[in-house]
Every structure is written in structure tokens, then in C-alpha cells.
Write an enzyme that holds these catalytic residues in place. Structure first.
Site, PDB file in Angstrom:
ATOM      1  N   THR A  20      38.928  37.132  19.787  1.00  0.00           N
ATOM      2  CA  THR A  20      38.729  38.563  20.034  1.00  0.00           C
ATOM      3  C   THR A  20      37.719  39.054  19.003  1.00  0.00           C
ATOM      4  O   THR A  20      37.601  38.477  17.919  1.00  0.00           O
ATOM      5  CB  THR A  20      40.037  39.351  19.877  1.00  0.00           C
ATOM      6  OG1 THR A  20      40.478  39.188  18.536  1.00  0.00           O
ATOM      7  CG2 THR A  20      41.099  38.864  20.822  1.00  0.00           C
ATOM      8  N   GLU A  56      43.503  38.491  25.295  1.00  0.00           N
ATOM      9  CA  GLU A  56      44.880  38.008  25.169  1.00  0.00           C
ATOM     10  C   GLU A  56      45.601  37.881  26.507  1.00  0.00           C
ATOM     11  O   GLU A  56      46.687  37.308  26.578  1.00  0.00           O
ATOM     12  CB  GLU A  56      45.688  38.962  24.272  1.00  0.00           C
ATOM     13  CG  GLU A  56      45.358  38.879  22.799  1.00  0.00           C
ATOM     14  CD  GLU A  56      44.198  39.785  22.383  1.00  0.00           C
ATOM     15  OE1 GLU A  56      43.388  40.162  23.246  1.00  0.00           O
ATOM     16  OE2 GLU A  56      44.122  40.120  21.190  1.00  0.00           O
ATOM     17  N   LYS A  89      46.767  62.128  15.504  1.00  0.00           N
ATOM     18  CA  LYS A  89      48.068  62.787  15.443  1.00  0.00           C
ATOM     19  C   LYS A  89      47.936  64.140  14.763  1.00  0.00           C
ATOM     20  O   LYS A  89      47.618  64.216  13.586  1.00  0.00           O
ATOM     21  CB  LYS A  89      49.066  61.910  14.691  1.00  0.00           C
ATOM     22  CG  LYS A  89      50.482  62.344  14.930  1.00  0.00           C
ATOM     23  CD  LYS A  89      51.478  61.274  14.551  1.00  0.00           C
ATOM     24  CE  LYS A  89      52.843  61.642  15.113  1.00  0.00           C
ATOM     25  NZ  LYS A  89      53.869  60.689  14.744  1.00  0.00           N
ATOM     26  N   TRP A 123      50.186  63.906  19.945  1.00  0.00           N
ATOM     27  CA  TRP A 123      49.072  62.968  20.064  1.00  0.00           C
ATOM     28  C   TRP A 123      47.899  63.574  20.823  1.00  0.00           C
ATOM     29  O   TRP A 123      48.077  64.176  21.873  1.00  0.00           O
ATOM     30  CB  TRP A 123      49.522  61.700  20.794  1.00  0.00           C
ATOM     31  CG  TRP A 123      50.660  61.002  20.120  1.00  0.00           C
ATOM     32  CD1 TRP A 123      51.977  61.049  20.477  1.00  0.00           C
ATOM     33  CD2 TRP A 123      50.590  60.148  18.972  1.00  0.00           C
ATOM     34  NE1 TRP A 123      52.720  60.276  19.620  1.00  0.00           N
ATOM     35  CE2 TRP A 123      51.905  59.712  18.687  1.00  0.00           C
ATOM     36  CE3 TRP A 123      49.546  59.711  18.156  1.00  0.00           C
ATOM     37  CZ2 TRP A 123      52.204  58.868  17.631  1.00  0.00           C
ATOM     38  CZ3 TRP A 123      49.841  58.865  17.105  1.00  0.00           C
ATOM     39  CH2 TRP A 123      51.160  58.450  16.849  1.00  0.00           C
TER      40      TRP A 123
HETATM   41  P1  ADP Z   1      37.498  42.903  22.379  1.00  0.00           P
HETATM   42  O1  ADP Z   1      38.855  43.380  21.877  1.00  0.00           O
HETATM   43  O2  ADP Z   1      37.038  41.628  21.808  1.00  0.00           O
HETATM   44  O3  ADP Z   1      36.494  43.987  22.520  1.00  0.00           O
HETATM   45  P2  ADP Z   1      38.628  42.529  24.972  1.00  0.00           P
HETATM   46  O4  ADP Z   1      37.850  42.306  26.189  1.00  0.00           O
HETATM   47  O5  ADP Z   1      39.777  41.656  24.720  1.00  0.00           O
HETATM   48  O6  ADP Z   1      37.634  42.411  23.840  1.00  0.00           O
HETATM   49  O7  ADP Z   1      39.034  44.053  24.913  1.00  0.00           O
HETATM   50  C1  ADP Z   1      40.192  44.475  25.539  1.00  0.00           C
HETATM   51  C2  ADP Z   1      40.294  45.959  25.440  1.00  0.00           C
HETATM   52  O8  ADP Z   1      39.259  46.589  26.195  1.00  0.00           O
HETATM   53  C3  ADP Z   1      41.573  46.499  26.012  1.00  0.00           C
HETATM   54  O9  ADP Z   1      42.645  46.404  25.110  1.00  0.00           O
HETATM   55  C4  ADP Z   1      41.181  47.937  26.328  1.00  0.00           C
HETATM   56  O10 ADP Z   1      41.258  48.756  25.174  1.00  0.00           O
HETATM   57  C5  ADP Z   1      39.738  47.815  26.736  1.00  0.00           C
HETATM   58  N1  ADP Z   1      39.647  47.782  28.202  1.00  0.00           N
HETATM   59  C6  ADP Z   1      39.585  46.704  28.991  1.00  0.00           C
HETATM   60  N2  ADP Z   1      39.507  47.055  30.288  1.00  0.00           N
HETATM   61  C7  ADP Z   1      39.512  48.406  30.336  1.00  0.00           C
HETATM   62  C8  ADP Z   1      39.471  49.387  31.389  1.00  0.00           C
HETATM   63  N3  ADP Z   1      39.365  49.039  32.663  1.00  0.00           N
HETATM   64  N4  ADP Z   1      39.512  50.681  31.028  1.00  0.00           N
HETATM   65  C9  ADP Z   1      39.600  51.058  29.742  1.00  0.00           C
HETATM   66  N5  ADP Z   1      39.638  50.192  28.711  1.00  0.00           N
HETATM   67  C10 ADP Z   1      39.606  48.882  28.995  1.00  0.00           C
END
Ligand code: ADP
Length: 532
Positions: free
Chosen positions: A179, A322, A432, A437
Site C-alpha cells: 500500500t 487489502e 471532530k 464529525w
Molecule cells: P492506497 O491506499 O495505496 O492509495 P488503495 O487503492 O489500496 O491504495 O486505496 C484504497 C482506498 O481508496 C480506500 O480505502 C478508499 O479510501 C479509496 N477508494 C477506493 N475506491 C473508492 C471509491 N470508489 N470511492 C471513494 N474512495 C475510494
């Protein structure tokens, strides 16, 4: 007396996919458009043959099951060969994101203990700069040139492909993706053969990626990102034609879509935005796609409206490295045909419902033991579990899940009564204020609707009375004037009054992570001494 099952014992390994594709869809093409404008063509049968040659070549290098073989490469057919070649030798394919910062690259190559690294010539400068920091790498191979030592074609060209895949358990590791580390060091997610196979079965369903033998897929999502959304596996399962571009230029993508008859484009929202802007600027219609897949960050309504309006099936997915990555997807509801455009766009703008195999729930942000109702109102920490969701990060000493296997995603969401998940923020980014929130994402979405705003990020600043209050950091479009009052008035039409930012700060640039997302961590650091 216990009764035995009567079915065959097959280990679900990804080599089954390429065997199937080569046998049943052997002539279906894999097309690559290289950065220099040239095109090469192979087939699923050709990919399998080359992957078997790669298995022989890896064995000659002494690569054993479980060893890590890394790639630093864009999307192309040789990269696809290495997905099946490395996993077919029982080794672990570690796809590295070349956009990571040097310290992160050093960290993950060392942490993964990569023994071989195969790179594109465009990334040779990274290899030259950092190779002395990577003593674990014994062999460097260049995918597309012989100017940087051993070339991929020469390396596998010395073999004849007459061998068998390495066999083993379906629970063996097969791929490693890190990640990007919005907080702390990058963390390694180790996919297994079985998790990838189950993700593939779910992925090809009409209610998910919706792929079939007629699909001509252009995955613009990079092969180094989050298991490439599963495309190398899923396309083989159905015998889809794959079209790769080693560059993401909108003109190139549009030309390729037309010349190769692409039906299916998969990319993050910024890719869709670039394609739309390109077509609009030239007064051209959009290429005639049937399927539009997006995810990685929230897809803006305006883009969804254009694509749905153009008759495409838009699939907006949510997931993360993940989760292999597909976990939820916005697909058509039972009453879809009766819905008007506005309502369709609303459904597609949310993150959709869980794919069969994944379970989701939300829990209280302050008390994870308290599960929240699916009422479409109460936002909480989004948790997931399922056979292609992470259990433990690579080399970590403890599980990343609770005792019931729930993994906390770090996202904040509300779940509607029909199961639709709607993301509202990331846990670390919610603000917050006075015990309530505020969603930074909603503030940002409202702000980018202003015609002069190019990018906006909301962060919480410490406040003596309210604990935290939001400020909005804004990058203007080139040449645009943005009056803070007009921006505040616009926000007031879209969010609650007490959500309005206490200050609006204009900057030239907002910091981004290696995957191109806004880095709130760096932004908060930048505004550490800011006082309200
Ligand atoms: P990194 O954390 O390395 O940038 P990831 O692809 O694992 O890469 O990122 C996942 C995150 O991206 C998710 O936890 C979420 O916050 C965001 N995300 C993924 N898909 C969407 C979506 N369709 N809409 C909004 N946020 C998204």
C-alpha cells in the site's frame, strides 16, 4: 459415521487460468501499444508459452517457491507474461509502483527481499540511482531493451517452454502489493493463489466486473496497482481480449479504443476525466464503449452522468489493496429500468453493494464494539471480511483483523437499508468539531463544484473550544479568480452551516502520495503551526 465428500481435489492455483485461456481461447489477442507508438500482438496461447519459458529461466536463476520476483513496469504483454511466469514457478510476483518516493522504494525492495527485478527501460534511471541500496536483488532484467544489461526477450528466448507449472497448495502466496502508505511505512499485502481465484470467480459475474468472451478490455489501471483490479486473472477466465497501453495519454487511449474495438475501459476517475476532456476539446464523440469501470477514489457525479447518458454500463467499485481489491460495486438495482437519469446517477455515485464473498459492516468511530444500523444516516468505521480480504500484513507480528476477522478499512461510511455503502471520509481525515464529525470529503466535493477551483482539501485544525475546526486548502485553476466569499456561499448551499470552514487558504500546490491521492498527512504537517 462421518461421510466423505465425493468431488475431485483441485488446488485453486492461478496457473489453471492461463491453461484454460490458452486451451479454450487460445487465439484471442493481447495487444500492446508501446510508448514509441509501435504495436505488438500475441494471444493467450502465446502468453502461456512465454510464461512457461519464464518458469524455466527463473529456475535456472535458482528461484524457488516463495521467493520474490519484482517488476517495475507499465502495462504490456511482457508484464502479463511475468504475472503467469513468476506465479507459475511457485514464486511471488511483487509489482512495484514506480511512482513511489525513493525512500519508499528502498524500503519495500528490502522488506520484500526481492531476488530478481524486471524493469521497463523508462525506469532505468530509478534502477541506476537505487540499485546499490538493494543488495538483495541478484539479477536485473530489462523488459523492453537490451541497452540496460540482460533483456527479457533474450533471457526467456534461451528456453523452449517444455516444462510444467510448479505445483503446491492453493494457500501458497502468489503476489505481493504494497500500500502506498498514507501513514507510516508501506505495508505488504500478500495474495494467495486461492484468494486470487475466488476474487476471479466473483469478478467475472455480471453484477461485478461483468466480463465475457466478447469483452475487449483496456485496463488503464496500472498493473502495479492493487492486483491490477484482478484483470490479468479475470480476462483469462473468460477469454477476453486485452489491450494495453504503455502510456496513459488521452489521445493514445482514444485512438486505441477505436482501432482495437475496445468495449470496456477501466480506470480511476482522473483517467475518465482526461478522456472526456480530450473528446470535448476536439468535438469528438466518446469512443463506443459498453462498459465503464472506475474506482480508487470517488467518481464525480458529472462524469457518471455523461457516461450513463452515453448508454454505458457504469460500474463504480470500492476496494483497496487489502481487499484484492474488489469489495463493493454499484450495479443495477432490480427497478433500474424504471429509474430516471438523476436517480441512476445517484446510485452509481455511491460505492455500491458487497460482491458475493465479501461482508461489510460499520461500527461506531469511538466504540468499535458497537455495530451501527444500516439506516443510511449513521456514519461509522467501515469494516470488511471475506476470503480475499487481508488477514495479516507481510512479516507483521499480529493480525490486521479482530478476532472475528473484521478488517478495519480506515474509511468512514454509512450503509443504506438496501446494503449500499456510501463513503463519507477516511477515519484519519474526519474533522471532530464539538463532539460531532464533519466529513472532509463532502466539503471537498462541494468546493470543487466552484468553476475556479482545481483542487481542494479540508483538514481539521486544533481549536480551543471546538476541539477541531475545518479549514479548506484550495488550488485555483490557472488564471482563475476565486473570491473566498463566493466559495463560502457555494459551500453553504451544500453542507450544514456548522461545517463551513473557519478559513480558506489558497496554495499553489497540494501534496500528493505516490498513487496520486491527496496526502492529508503532509498537508496537516504543512499546517501544523496554523492557528485559528
Ligand atoms: P492506497 O491506499 O495505496 O492509495 P488503495 O487503492 O489500496 O491504495 O486505496 C484504497 C482506498 O481508496 C480506500 O480505502 C478508499 O479510501 C479509496 N477508494 C477506493 N475506491 C473508492 C471509491 N470508489 N470511492 C471513494 N474512495 C475510494
Amino acid at each position: 459415521m462421518s461421510v466423505l465428500g465425493g468431488m475431485q481435489d483441485w488446488e485453486l492455483r492461478v496457473s489453471l487460468l492461463i491453461d484454460h485461456a490458452a486451451r479454450e481461447h487460445g487465439t484471442r489477442e493481447i495487444v500492446t501499444r508501446w510508448a514509441d507508438g509501435s504495436t505488438s500482438r500475441t494471444t493467450w496461447a502465446g502468453i502461456r508459452h512465454d510464461a512457461l519459458k519464464m518458469v524455466q529461466a527463473l529456475r535456472k536463476l535458482g528461484i524457488r517457491p516463495g521467493d520474490r520476483v519484482a517488476t517495475l513496469a507499465m502495462n504490456h504483454n511482457r508484464h502479463l507474461v511475468s504475472w503467469y511466469g513468476v506465479t507459475g514457478a511457485g514464486a511471488v510476483l511483487h509489482t512495484i509502483n514506480p511512482r513511489l518516493f525513493d525512500e519508499q522504494l528502498d524500503y519495500i525492495v528490502g522488506h520484500a527481499e526481492d531476488r530478481v527485478l524486471i524493469f521497463d527501460a523508462v525506469f532505468a534511471p530509478i534502477v541506476e540511482r537505487l540499485r546499490s541500496n538493494w543488495p538483495c536483488v541478484e539479477q536485473f532484467i530489462c523488459f523492453d531493451s537490451s541497452d540496460h544489461g540482460l533483456s527479457f526477450d533474450a533471457w526467456i528466448g534461451a528456453e523452449n517452454g517444455e516444462t510444467e507449472w510448479t505445483t503446491g497448495s492453493e494457500r501458497d502466496p502468489c503476489m505481493l502489493c504494497y500500500t502506498s502508505g498514507t501513514t507510516g511505512n508501506p505495508k505488504g499485502v500478500m495474495y494467495e493463489h486461492r484468494s486470487n481465484m475466488l476474487h476471479t470467480y466473483a469478478g467475472i459475474m455480471p453484477q461485478c466486473l461483468d466480463l465475457d468472451a466478447r469483452s475487449v478490455v483496456l485496463p488503464v489501471v496500472p498493473m502495479f496497482h492493487a492486483n491490477n483490479w484482478g484483470f490479468p486473472w479475470a480476462a483469462a477466465a473468460v477469454g477476453a481480449k486485452l489491450v494495453y497501453s504503455a502510456t496513459n495519454d488521452a489521445q493514445v487511449l482514444c485512438d486505441l479504443m477505436r482501432s482495437e474495438g475496445v468495449t470496456y475501459l477501466a480506470g480511476v476517475p482522473t483517467v475518465w476525466l482526461a478522456v472526456l476532456q480530450h473528446c470535448d476539446a476536439r468535438g469528438e464523440p466518446l469512443p463506443p464503449l459498453t462498459n465503464a469501470l472506475t474506482g480508487g477514489s470517488a467518481m464525480p457525479r458529472a462524469i457518471i452522468e455523461r457516461l450513463v447518458g452515453a448508454g454505458m454500463r457504469v460500474a463504480h467499485a470500492w476496494g483497496m489493496t487489502e481487499t484484492s481489491p474488489v469489495a463493493t460495486i454499484a450495479y443495477e438495482s432490480a427497478d433500474w429500468d424504471e429509474l430516471d437519469l438523476e436517480r441512476r446517477v445517484t446510485i452509481k455515485a455511491m460505492q455500491g453493494r458487497p460482491v458475493f464473498g465479501v461482508q461489510v459492516r460499520t461500527v461506531d468511530l469511538d466504540d468499535p464494539a458497537k455495530e451501527l444500523p444500516r439506516d443510511g444516516k449513521t456514519a461509522g468505521a467501515l469494516q470488511v471480511r471475506g476470503p480475499w480480504v487481508i488477514k495479516r500484513y507481510f512479516k507483521a507480528e499480529a493480525d490486521a483483523t479482530d478476532q472475528d476477522q473484521w478488517f478495519d478499512t480506515g474509511d468512514v461510511a454509512l450503509i443504506h437499508a438496501d446494503g449500499t455503502v456510501q463513503l463519507t471520509d477516511r477515519t484519519k481525515d474526519v474533522i471532530k468539531s464539538g463532539g460531532e464529525w464533519i466529513s472532509s470529503v463532502e466539503l471537498e466535493n462541494a468546493a470543487i463544484a466552484h468553476p475556479g477551483v482545481a483542487e481542494a482539501a479540508a483538514i481539521g485544525i486544533a481549536h480551543p473550544k471546538w476541539d477541531e475546526r475545518p479549514i479548506l486548502v484550495v488550488v485555483k485553476k490557472p488564471g482563475a479568480e476565486v473570491d473566498p466569499e463566493s466559495l463560502r456561499d457555494l459551500l453553504a448551499t451544500r453542507v450544514a452551516k456548522w461545517w463551513l470552514p473557519d478559513a480558506i487558504e489558497f496554495v499553489d500546490e497540494i501534496p500528493h502520495t505516490g498513487t496520486g491521492k491527496i496526502s492529508k498527512k503532509d498537508l496537516r504537517e504543512q499546517f501544523r503551526d496554523y492557528r485559528l
